[in-house]
Design an enzyme around this catalytic site. Sequence first.
Site, mmCIF file in Angstrom:
data_model
loop_
_atom_site.group_PDB
_atom_site.id
_atom_site.type_symbol
_atom_site.label_atom_id
_atom_site.label_comp_id
_atom_site.label_asym_id
_atom_site.label_seq_id
_atom_site.Cartn_x
_atom_site.Cartn_y
_atom_site.Cartn_z
ATOM 1 N N GLU A 279 6.766 24.253 32.303
ATOM 2 C CA GLU A 279 8.080 24.607 31.388
ATOM 3 C C GLU A 279 7.834 25.334 30.575
ATOM 4 O O GLU A 279 8.655 26.427 30.111
ATOM 5 C CB GLU A 279 8.670 23.092 31.104
ATOM 6 C CG GLU A 279 9.400 22.086 31.947
ATOM 7 C CD GLU A 279 9.923 21.117 31.446
ATOM 8 O OE1 GLU A 279 11.137 20.664 31.614
ATOM 9 O OE2 GLU A 279 9.336 20.353 30.709
ATOM 10 N N CYS B 17 25.094 25.864 30.550
ATOM 11 C CA CYS B 17 26.394 26.340 29.771
ATOM 12 C C CYS B 17 27.250 25.484 28.933
ATOM 13 O O CYS B 17 27.136 24.186 29.091
ATOM 14 C CB CYS B 17 27.444 26.706 30.829
ATOM 15 S SG CYS B 17 26.868 27.885 32.232
ATOM 16 N N GLU C 242 4.249 14.687 34.857
ATOM 17 C CA GLU C 242 4.651 14.820 33.670
ATOM 18 C C GLU C 242 3.923 16.272 33.041
ATOM 19 O O GLU C 242 4.531 17.038 32.529
ATOM 20 C CB GLU C 242 4.751 13.764 32.918
ATOM 21 C CG GLU C 242 5.736 14.067 31.546
ATOM 22 C CD GLU C 242 6.986 14.899 31.305
ATOM 23 O OE1 GLU C 242 7.572 14.953 32.547
ATOM 24 O OE2 GLU C 242 7.106 15.094 30.390
ATOM 25 N N LYS D 183 5.405 19.773 32.136
ATOM 26 C CA LYS D 183 5.450 20.121 30.533
ATOM 27 C C LYS D 183 4.625 21.631 30.468
ATOM 28 O O LYS D 183 5.244 22.535 29.920
ATOM 29 C CB LYS D 183 4.668 19.328 29.573
ATOM 30 C CG LYS D 183 5.384 18.000 29.332
ATOM 31 C CD LYS D 183 6.564 18.051 28.452
ATOM 32 C CE LYS D 183 7.797 18.444 29.086
ATOM 33 N NZ LYS D 183 8.479 17.265 29.583
ATOM 34 N N LYS E 108 18.822 22.165 28.904
ATOM 35 C CA LYS E 108 18.448 20.906 28.529
ATOM 36 C C LYS E 108 19.062 19.915 29.369
ATOM 37 O O LYS E 108 18.883 18.829 29.654
ATOM 38 C CB LYS E 108 18.750 20.684 27.026
ATOM 39 C CG LYS E 108 18.472 19.505 26.320
ATOM 40 C CD LYS E 108 17.003 19.519 26.062
ATOM 41 C CE LYS E 108 16.638 17.996 25.405
ATOM 42 N NZ LYS E 108 15.414 17.582 25.589
ATOM 43 N N ARG F 74 21.168 23.405 24.774
ATOM 44 C CA ARG F 74 21.422 23.061 26.210
ATOM 45 C C ARG F 74 20.713 24.146 27.031
ATOM 46 O O ARG F 74 20.472 24.047 28.383
ATOM 47 C CB ARG F 74 22.886 23.116 26.664
ATOM 48 C CG ARG F 74 23.906 22.032 25.969
ATOM 49 C CD ARG F 74 24.991 22.193 25.941
ATOM 50 N NE ARG F 74 25.794 22.040 27.193
ATOM 51 C CZ ARG F 74 26.364 21.270 27.601
ATOM 52 N NH1 ARG F 74 26.723 20.117 26.775
ATOM 53 N NH2 ARG F 74 26.956 21.091 28.896
ATOM 54 N N ASN G 248 31.876 26.102 32.895
ATOM 55 C CA ASN G 248 30.772 25.496 33.257
ATOM 56 C C ASN G 248 30.796 24.976 34.572
ATOM 57 O O ASN G 248 31.946 24.216 35.036
ATOM 58 C CB ASN G 248 30.583 24.133 32.167
ATOM 59 C CG ASN G 248 30.147 24.745 30.941
ATOM 60 O OD1 ASN G 248 30.169 25.675 30.678
ATOM 61 N ND2 ASN G 248 30.065 23.516 29.947
ATOM 62 N N GLY G 249 29.568 25.275 35.450
ATOM 63 C CA GLY G 249 29.936 24.662 36.724
ATOM 64 C C GLY G 249 29.735 25.792 37.837
ATOM 65 O O GLY G 249 29.427 26.809 37.411
ATOM 66 N N TRP H 155 24.311 30.031 31.197
ATOM 67 C CA TRP H 155 23.024 29.728 31.973
ATOM 68 C C TRP H 155 23.329 30.221 33.411
ATOM 69 O O TRP H 155 24.192 29.606 34.089
ATOM 70 C CB TRP H 155 22.672 28.251 31.865
ATOM 71 C CG TRP H 155 21.187 28.038 32.647
ATOM 72 C CD1 TRP H 155 20.021 28.018 31.845
ATOM 73 C CD2 TRP H 155 20.948 27.434 34.059
ATOM 74 N NE1 TRP H 155 19.269 27.705 32.886
ATOM 75 C CE2 TRP H 155 19.511 27.610 34.053
ATOM 76 C CE3 TRP H 155 21.783 27.430 35.041
ATOM 77 C CZ2 TRP H 155 18.928 27.132 35.111
ATOM 78 C CZ3 TRP H 155 21.165 26.819 36.154
ATOM 79 C CH2 TRP H 155 19.775 26.973 36.453
ATOM 80 N N HIS I 58 -6.970 15.123 50.141
ATOM 81 C CA HIS I 58 -6.615 15.564 51.223
ATOM 82 C C HIS I 58 -5.717 16.839 51.144
ATOM 83 O O HIS I 58 -4.740 17.020 51.876
ATOM 84 C CB HIS I 58 -5.202 14.275 51.357
ATOM 85 C CG HIS I 58 -5.784 12.767 51.727
ATOM 86 N ND1 HIS I 58 -6.627 12.604 52.770
ATOM 87 C CD2 HIS I 58 -5.942 11.796 50.862
ATOM 88 C CE1 HIS I 58 -6.843 11.534 52.814
ATOM 89 N NE2 HIS I 58 -6.551 10.818 51.677
HETATM 90 C C1 G6P Z 1 16.435 19.130 32.949
HETATM 91 C C2 G6P Z 1 15.589 19.404 31.460
HETATM 92 C C3 G6P Z 1 14.615 18.463 31.602
HETATM 93 C C4 G6P Z 1 15.121 16.986 32.014
HETATM 94 C C5 G6P Z 1 16.000 17.193 33.358
HETATM 95 C C6 G6P Z 1 16.818 15.641 33.444
HETATM 96 O O1 G6P Z 1 15.787 19.888 33.803
HETATM 97 O O2 G6P Z 1 15.117 20.472 31.161
HETATM 98 O O3 G6P Z 1 13.702 18.175 30.279
HETATM 99 O O4 G6P Z 1 14.132 16.223 32.284
HETATM 100 O O5 G6P Z 1 17.124 18.190 32.971
HETATM 101 O O6 G6P Z 1 17.533 15.587 32.259
HETATM 102 P P1 G6P Z 1 18.358 14.172 31.654
HETATM 103 O O7 G6P Z 1 19.261 14.712 30.406
HETATM 104 O O8 G6P Z 1 19.139 13.727 32.869
HETATM 105 O O9 G6P Z 1 17.205 13.409 31.258
#
Ligand code: G6P
Length: 607
Positions: A486, A2, A479, A483, A602, A27, A98-99, A74, A502
């Site tokens: 996501e 948000c 990772e 990706k 974000k 964001r 927000n929150g 959000w 395993h």
């Molecule tokens: C969200 C984003 C990710 C990010 C994570 C941690 O989930 O979508 O891309 O890695 O937050 O964010 P930060 O800003 O703490 O690296």
Amino acid sequence: MCGIIGIIGNNDAAPRLVEGLRRLEYRGYDSAGVATLVSGRIERCRAEGKLINLDHKLQLAPQAGTVGIGHTRWATHGGPTENNAHPHATDRCAVVHNGIIENYQRLKTELEAEGRVFATETDTEIIVHLVTHYLESGLAPVAATAKALKRLEGAFALALIFTDDPDLMIGARRGTPLALGYGDGEMYLASDAFALAPLTSRLCYLEDGDWVEVRHTSAVVHDANDAVVTRTVRQTAVSGALIGKDGYRHFMLKEIYEQPQVIGDTLSAFIHPSTGHISLPDLPFDLASAPRITIVACGTAYYAGLVGKYWLEQIARIPVEIDIASEFRYREAPLPAGGVALFISQSGETLDTLEALRYCKRQGQHILAIVNAPESTIAREADAVLYTLAGPEIGVASTKAFTTQLTTLACLAVALARSRNVIDQAREAALAAALREVPARAVEVLNHDERLRALAHEVAEARDVLYLGRGACYPLALEGALKLKEISYIHAEGYAAGELKHGPIALVDESVPVIVLVPSDNLFEKAVSNVQEVCARSGKVLLIADAKGVERLKDRVRWSVELPTVDPFVAPILYAIPVQLLAYHTAVLKGTDVDQPRTLAKSVTVE
Ligand code: G6P
């Protein structure tokens, strides 16, 4: 996640609020809205989906008023509908939030018993009903809000406006950031400095528990006990320029291509240009004698931390423990006296990471942060900060922030190894030389873009994808899978290649692409065996390796991408790039919203 903006201004607020919201789009959000004060009434315009929908509605029916609040939502409580979009309002006040208000159900029941009718499924609506309840009991807006704030539990940032007092906007923060902007005869509130940058460079970051009465030319800040306090107003360095895609189709692709440059920028903050020595800035604590480093982060930043654990343990010979912030902050981990806690965050605002930082502070740990966003809350609350110089990252899926986090961690490991006297000069020089080569090698890796684009066709058709790696490339497998999930919404899992037998190997058949990261390192032979195990079960292997690996396995695997041969130390930084490109091209083929994938944010400012 948000975003909040508020303006007490002298021109029409609605278009300016939308402009501010545009700068908060990165964001991640799923609805948006604005509210302004017009002739003693609150007028609202809200829309489901992207900002363009809100903009369109406002163009069809322009909204007057020079005082207003805006929000990108959000969804947490209640679906992402127009009705649940902020601002929420009664006939006396409107709020953006927000929150999460954790005790909203209890308060709602109490207010419903008085006959108040709620129109949404959100936790936020409780705030305007509670404030209105106090307004109707005869309190003025400031006193009514102060009283309501005392009853709210949870983490939040708020901005409120009132029909009773059109020259007033109230902001409050608990856990979630809120910045106050000083303009020329105008004042602003926003959830981050980026939203305010075109309006003003004079900012005050509210401290936790603060609330503020904002008027056209003044602001009175109160702390959590309602005492009037003075907070520092600073000149922000955040640029007001809107960041463009520079001809790239998506921010994500642009940011992938920026990596040689930003990795180089980050390295130059640590590597002396003539001696080639890697050193850290002066720290206000003794890192070398710390008994342990505790790394805490979320998402991609956590995977960077996992790679960091391998490096710090192997090179600097220091014990490292690592956890994701949402687990760490509640597991009451005992922490050693004199220990250092390291927090990694692109945004510097991730709530779980921030709360874990505060926990460690209370436990007497020295706080080191690796942060990309200058002036962010984590940067401000840490004892020392190592900045990744990635520049603003707009794509929700983190790319250049990740590789600059890795670069910073690599420098940290080498510098710490030297200060702990566990590395000889020759080895240190070799590691520094390997790091200095990374930007040029990253350019070579980017040359495989076309090949990876072609291979994305194979991945785009899959229902499930596996990623495998060993050692410091195991986090890269995690990772890579993250990706892909996501941005393409394809189910993917990352595994330590040695763990495959395993359980996960049962998933392998000719329909599952298996992406294997195999640099020539000390685990090469073991990784080769793991690839053979997959091939023996008709697995469709996409091998990402250097010349030695490709030569060894080319007759067994379905596809391969040959990366430059480098010191295994820096392989995780380079091997990140093909997994980013593969996810990117797969997402483009699937037609998803690459830069703002569904339901992701974000900057995650709720638990
Ligand atoms: C969200 C984003 C990710 C990010 C994570 C941690 O989930 O979508 O891309 O890695 O937050 O964010 P930060 O800003 O703490 O690296």
